[in-house]
Enzyme design. Structure first.
Site, PDB file in Angstrom:
ATOM      1  N   GLU A 265       0.838  -1.211   0.000  1.00  0.00           N
ATOM      2  CA  GLU A 265       0.000   0.000   0.000  1.00  0.00           C
ATOM      3  C   GLU A 265       0.866   1.251   0.000  1.00  0.00           C
ATOM      4  O   GLU A 265       2.013   1.210   0.440  1.00  0.00           O
ATOM      5  CB  GLU A 265      -0.868   0.036   1.266  1.00  0.00           C
ATOM      6  CG  GLU A 265      -1.891  -1.050   1.341  1.00  0.00           C
ATOM      7  CD  GLU A 265      -2.622  -1.063   2.680  1.00  0.00           C
ATOM      8  OE1 GLU A 265      -3.703  -1.636   2.739  1.00  0.00           O
ATOM      9  OE2 GLU A 265      -2.086  -0.498   3.661  1.00  0.00           O
ATOM     10  N   LYS A 267       2.408   4.401   1.510  1.00  0.00           N
ATOM     11  CA  LYS A 267       2.658   4.843   2.887  1.00  0.00           C
ATOM     12  C   LYS A 267       2.442   6.347   2.877  1.00  0.00           C
ATOM     13  O   LYS A 267       3.297   7.109   2.437  1.00  0.00           O
ATOM     14  CB  LYS A 267       4.074   4.493   3.337  1.00  0.00           C
ATOM     15  CG  LYS A 267       4.316   4.878   4.787  1.00  0.00           C
ATOM     16  CD  LYS A 267       5.698   4.477   5.246  1.00  0.00           C
ATOM     17  CE  LYS A 267       5.911   4.602   6.742  1.00  0.00           C
ATOM     18  NZ  LYS A 267       5.551   5.866   7.325  1.00  0.00           N
ATOM     19  N   ARG A 272      -1.490   9.146  11.754  1.00  0.00           N
ATOM     20  CA  ARG A 272      -2.258   7.910  11.919  1.00  0.00           C
ATOM     21  C   ARG A 272      -3.474   8.195  12.789  1.00  0.00           C
ATOM     22  O   ARG A 272      -3.363   8.885  13.799  1.00  0.00           O
ATOM     23  CB  ARG A 272      -1.394   6.860  12.584  1.00  0.00           C
ATOM     24  CG  ARG A 272      -2.054   5.505  12.693  1.00  0.00           C
ATOM     25  CD  ARG A 272      -1.057   4.523  13.210  1.00  0.00           C
ATOM     26  NE  ARG A 272      -1.566   3.170  13.237  1.00  0.00           N
ATOM     27  CZ  ARG A 272      -0.792   2.103  13.118  1.00  0.00           C
ATOM     28  NH1 ARG A 272       0.500   2.246  12.954  1.00  0.00           N
ATOM     29  NH2 ARG A 272      -1.299   0.892  13.168  1.00  0.00           N
ATOM     30  N   PHE A 357      -6.746   1.642   6.259  1.00  0.00           N
ATOM     31  CA  PHE A 357      -5.983   0.419   5.998  1.00  0.00           C
ATOM     32  C   PHE A 357      -6.230  -0.705   6.996  1.00  0.00           C
ATOM     33  O   PHE A 357      -5.697  -1.788   6.850  1.00  0.00           O
ATOM     34  CB  PHE A 357      -4.482   0.722   5.888  1.00  0.00           C
ATOM     35  CG  PHE A 357      -3.888   1.483   7.048  1.00  0.00           C
ATOM     36  CD1 PHE A 357      -3.577   0.846   8.226  1.00  0.00           C
ATOM     37  CD2 PHE A 357      -3.636   2.848   6.936  1.00  0.00           C
ATOM     38  CE1 PHE A 357      -3.024   1.535   9.278  1.00  0.00           C
ATOM     39  CE2 PHE A 357      -3.074   3.549   7.986  1.00  0.00           C
ATOM     40  CZ  PHE A 357      -2.767   2.895   9.182  1.00  0.00           C
ATOM     41  N   ARG A 434       6.217  -3.867  17.007  1.00  0.00           N
ATOM     42  CA  ARG A 434       6.858  -3.618  15.716  1.00  0.00           C
ATOM     43  C   ARG A 434       7.365  -4.963  15.234  1.00  0.00           C
ATOM     44  O   ARG A 434       8.186  -5.592  15.881  1.00  0.00           O
ATOM     45  CB  ARG A 434       8.021  -2.647  15.927  1.00  0.00           C
ATOM     46  CG  ARG A 434       8.588  -2.080  14.659  1.00  0.00           C
ATOM     47  CD  ARG A 434       9.743  -1.160  14.960  1.00  0.00           C
ATOM     48  NE  ARG A 434       9.363   0.143  15.481  1.00  0.00           N
ATOM     49  CZ  ARG A 434       8.799   1.114  14.769  1.00  0.00           C
ATOM     50  NH1 ARG A 434       8.526   0.927  13.496  1.00  0.00           N
ATOM     51  NH2 ARG A 434       8.503   2.269  15.313  1.00  0.00           N
TER      52      ARG A 434
HETATM   53  P1  ATP Z   1       7.262   6.614  10.391  1.00  0.00           P
HETATM   54  O1  ATP Z   1       8.173   7.485  11.171  1.00  0.00           O
HETATM   55  O2  ATP Z   1       7.944   5.976   9.207  1.00  0.00           O
HETATM   56  O3  ATP Z   1       5.951   7.211  10.070  1.00  0.00           O
HETATM   57  P2  ATP Z   1       6.254   5.104  12.608  1.00  0.00           P
HETATM   58  O4  ATP Z   1       7.234   4.660  13.617  1.00  0.00           O
HETATM   59  O5  ATP Z   1       5.336   6.207  12.934  1.00  0.00           O
HETATM   60  O6  ATP Z   1       7.021   5.354  11.250  1.00  0.00           O
HETATM   61  P3  ATP Z   1       5.760   2.601  11.436  1.00  0.00           P
HETATM   62  O7  ATP Z   1       4.987   1.462  11.949  1.00  0.00           O
HETATM   63  O8  ATP Z   1       7.188   2.412  11.337  1.00  0.00           O
HETATM   64  O9  ATP Z   1       5.358   3.879  12.269  1.00  0.00           O
HETATM   65  O10 ATP Z   1       5.217   2.978  10.017  1.00  0.00           O
HETATM   66  C1  ATP Z   1       3.847   2.885   9.813  1.00  0.00           C
HETATM   67  C2  ATP Z   1       3.220   4.232   9.910  1.00  0.00           C
HETATM   68  O11 ATP Z   1       2.972   4.695   8.601  1.00  0.00           O
HETATM   69  C3  ATP Z   1       1.889   4.132  10.586  1.00  0.00           C
HETATM   70  O12 ATP Z   1       1.984   4.426  11.951  1.00  0.00           O
HETATM   71  C4  ATP Z   1       1.018   5.098   9.834  1.00  0.00           C
HETATM   72  O13 ATP Z   1       0.981   6.342  10.501  1.00  0.00           O
HETATM   73  C5  ATP Z   1       1.719   5.324   8.521  1.00  0.00           C
HETATM   74  N1  ATP Z   1       1.016   4.780   7.356  1.00  0.00           N
HETATM   75  C6  ATP Z   1       0.798   5.442   6.199  1.00  0.00           C
HETATM   76  N2  ATP Z   1       0.200   4.685   5.302  1.00  0.00           N
HETATM   77  C7  ATP Z   1       0.002   3.476   5.880  1.00  0.00           C
HETATM   78  C8  ATP Z   1      -0.569   2.254   5.436  1.00  0.00           C
HETATM   79  N3  ATP Z   1      -1.057   2.110   4.221  1.00  0.00           N
HETATM   80  N4  ATP Z   1      -0.587   1.226   6.322  1.00  0.00           N
HETATM   81  C9  ATP Z   1      -0.075   1.343   7.550  1.00  0.00           C
HETATM   82  N5  ATP Z   1       0.474   2.478   8.029  1.00  0.00           N
HETATM   83  C10 ATP Z   1       0.529   3.532   7.190  1.00  0.00           C
END
Ligand code: ATP
Length: 607
Positions: A265, A267, A272, A357, A434
């Site tokens: 998907e 990103k 979030r 998602f 994670r």
């Molecule tokens: P980052 O700093 O890269 O945003 P993170 O630590 O907040 O990472 P991760 O689990 O590493 O979180 O990356 C997933 C994040 O990406 C989710 O928390 C969400 O906010 C975002 N996101 C965007 N698109 C999607 C998607 N299609 N599915 C899941 N998460 C997504």
């Protein structure tokens, strides 16, 4: 059986002095053993420095420094000026209150009123219930006349308290009761006391992941036992701790990790959102589980109209979009909506879309243990798609080339990269973890180090020359979930704008400590220590081995940790907590990938 507040105050005093996490754990075990089950929730919240979970959106105490001084001056029968002066001298209102109280007690003692010191509030002294309930009343007092009510209640409490108790009550009220106790340590202590061993921590953790309310979980555990926690399900209105992704930058490797085939998907680079719906009531929780419902009235309306299930918990990314073209806008634009007031003014200026998602709960069914295709199917069924409310753009693929092509398209469309997700039978929703069921593949930042990392501030250094006397560099750490500690990675002194530097002193002030915080592991000694709280995105030229830094110490080579060469500050990440920072394990993986890349390049050159 009521619990004396003095037990808590004494524990706080001990916790303040600990320098090792194991010691901290012992003190917590000792405390929980003395805590009657019916107040364990209150004790846990107070240890977390709060009255209730943040996501409840209940009012904060609302007592500023002025009001605290006024209340204390009434309680202690001294002038506000005297109190202020002493607080300034000692650097802490709590200490000033304690000192004056002690002096008064000594005077009383001198005139023969021994009882005054021993039992300042009648026969029993303050109980945890009484302190907690009074503080809750103070928080709940809102609107006209509330200032007087707060003042009266607080003055009463401080008058009744012993010198030590008063010190901690004042610090709590000021929001400065930072004991450095993390949730993981609290859970471990609960596991020892109520589960019989630290190994029971994962049952408590799973329950906490499904219902992010540690006080409530502790109470269920203490009153109903560990078995009751095993059967816990998500509940609408209580946030679930989000599932998180690992990272890789090689499409073939990503597919291999995910079992050959994956849902890939976009990103999206936004915020979030965990959206809960029960009838007409909507809650929106952030990645850090704050209640952000009021910030997104437009999303609330969308959820009300376009979630067709009566009860559901879904997740998506809220993204700022261009009102003219509908194109995605950068994360920084959306962050302008993160405000408490005047949100309506920004609704038309910064309109948003939601790309969904996940569906973890629908109409009474807990979907967290179901595979992703099943959750996705439910999501499709329960939402009505619209221009600004739709499923995340995605494809199912088993081809590395196709994945790469989709990735490039995602970048071109304004996404950060892609999220590749396992779709096999075991692709459950790993709340609060994670793991390798989700893998993010982010854009290369056009530097040798292919990705930024999110590191926690653990110390600060004073600047030189123009920046003399002010902070000019930060000591940064990665998080190690296994030991629940923060391990130093690098000292960052560049990348800050003048404005960033101007703000540093104020930002760091509440977290500055005079000794190394218990969960910090660092050989490098900064000018001041900083309690792990602030997260910043950092990039550098490359990962390198360092004899000074403690991150992944000895993992690659004996006597060396992993560090970053030429690190630069990119931006603050106020949406992340210290435990959300890049982990030591992730840095280790990144280091290994870097080595592999260099080797490949060398082989290519030789050929
Ligand atoms: P980052 O700093 O890269 O945003 P993170 O630590 O907040 O990472 P991760 O689990 O590493 O979180 O990356 C997933 C994040 O990406 C989710 O928390 C969400 O906010 C975002 N996101 C965007 N698109 C999607 C998607 N299609 N599915 C899941 N998460 C997504």
């Amino acid at each position: 059986m009521p619990m004396s507040f003095s037990i808590l105050a004494e524990t706080f005093e001990k916790l303040e002095r600990v320098t090792a996490r194991t010691q901290m754990l012992l003190y917590l075990v000792e405390l929980f053993k003395k805590t009657p089950p019916d107040v364990i929730d209150k004790v846990v919240y107070i240890l977390q420095g709060k009255l209730w979970p943040d996501w409840k959106g209940l009012p904060e105490l609302g007592v500023g420094e002025k009001l605290l001084i006024k209340a204390a001056s009434i309680a202690l029968q001294v002038s506000e000026q005297e109190l202020e002066q002493l607080a300034k001298k000692l650097g802490d209102i709590g200490l000033a209150i304690e000192k004056i109280k002690q002096q008064k007690a000594q005077k009383q003692q001198a005139v023969g009123l021994l009882a005054y010191i021993k039992k300042p509030s009648g026969a029993e002294g303050l109980t945890v219930e009484r302190v907690y309930d009074t503080l809750a009343k103070i928080a709940m007092a809102q609107g006209e006349g509330s200032r007087d009510i707060k003042l009266k209640l607080l003055a009463g409490l401080l008058a009744e308290a012993s010198p030590k108790e008063a010190k901690y009550i004042a610090r709590f009220v000021e929001g400065r009761l930072r004991l450095g106790v993390g949730d993981a340590t609290i859970m471990e202590a609960l596991a020892v006391v109520y589960g019989g061993s630290a190994a029971m921590r994962n049952i408590i953790e799973r329950a906490y992941n499904l219902r992010a309310d540690l006080g409530m979980i502790a109470k269920i555990l203490a009153t109903q036992g560990i078995e009751a926690l095993k059967n816990i399900k998500p509940e609408v209105g209580i946030p679930i701790r989000p599932m998180l992704a690992e990272r890789l930058n090689d499409p073939a490797e990503i597919l291999k990790k995910l079992g050959g085939r994956a849902l890939v998907e976009y990103k999206y680079d936004g915020e979030r959102a965990q959206i809960h719906k029960k009838g007409d009531k909507i809650w929106i929780f952030s990645r850090r589980l704050e209640n952000i419902t009021h910030m997104y009235p437009d999303v609330v309306e969308m959820a009300k109209k376009w979630i067709k299930a009566n009860e559901a918990i879904v997740e998506g990314e809220i993204v700022a979009i261009d009102p003219e073209t509908g194109e995605l806008r950068p994360f920084q634009v959306l962050m302008r909506r993160r405000r408490k007031h005047d949100i309506h003014l920004y609704l038309s200026e910064i309109p948003v879309a939601v790309f969904l998602f996940e569906c973890v709960y629908a109409n009474g069914e807990d979907l967290t243990m179901k595979p992703l295709p099943r959750r996705r199917e439910t999501l499709e069924k329960i939402i009505e798609q619209q221009e600004t409310w739709r499923l995340a753009e995605g494809i199912v693929t088993n081809s590395a080339e196709e994945l790469e092509k989709f990735f490039l398209k995602a970048i071109e469309d304004g996404a950060e990269g892609v999220m590749a997700k396992a779709i096999h039978e075991k692709s459950i929703y790993q709340a609060g973890a994670r793991g390798w069921l989700w893998i993010k593949y982010k854009r290369d930042y056009k530097s040798e180090m292919t990705d930024t990392v999110d590191l926690v501030v653990i110390g600060a250094f004073y600047g030189r020359g123009r920046r003399g006397g002010k902070f000019g560099a930060l000591l940064m750490a990665a998080y190690d979930p296994d030991s629940d500690t923060f391990k130093s990675v690098c000292k960052v002194g560049s990348g800050f704008t003048d404005e960033d530097l101007e703000r540093l002193d104020d930002m760091l002030k509440p977290y500055i400590r005079d000794r190394k915080p218990a969960r910090v592991d660092s050989q490098m000694k900064p000018d001041v220590w900083v309690e792990p709280a602030l997260v910043a995105e950092v990039i550098g030229a490359e990962l390198t081995l360092s004899p000074i830094h403690t991150c992944c110490y000895g993992w690659v080579k004996p006597g060396a940790g992993i560090s970053i060469r030429f690190p630069r500050f990119v931006r603050w990440r106020p949406d992340k907590g210290p435990e959300d920072a890049t982990t030591t394990k992730e840095l280790y993986e990144m280091y290994k990938r870097q080595l592999r890349r260099i080797k490949e390049e060398q082989t290519a050159e030789q050929a």
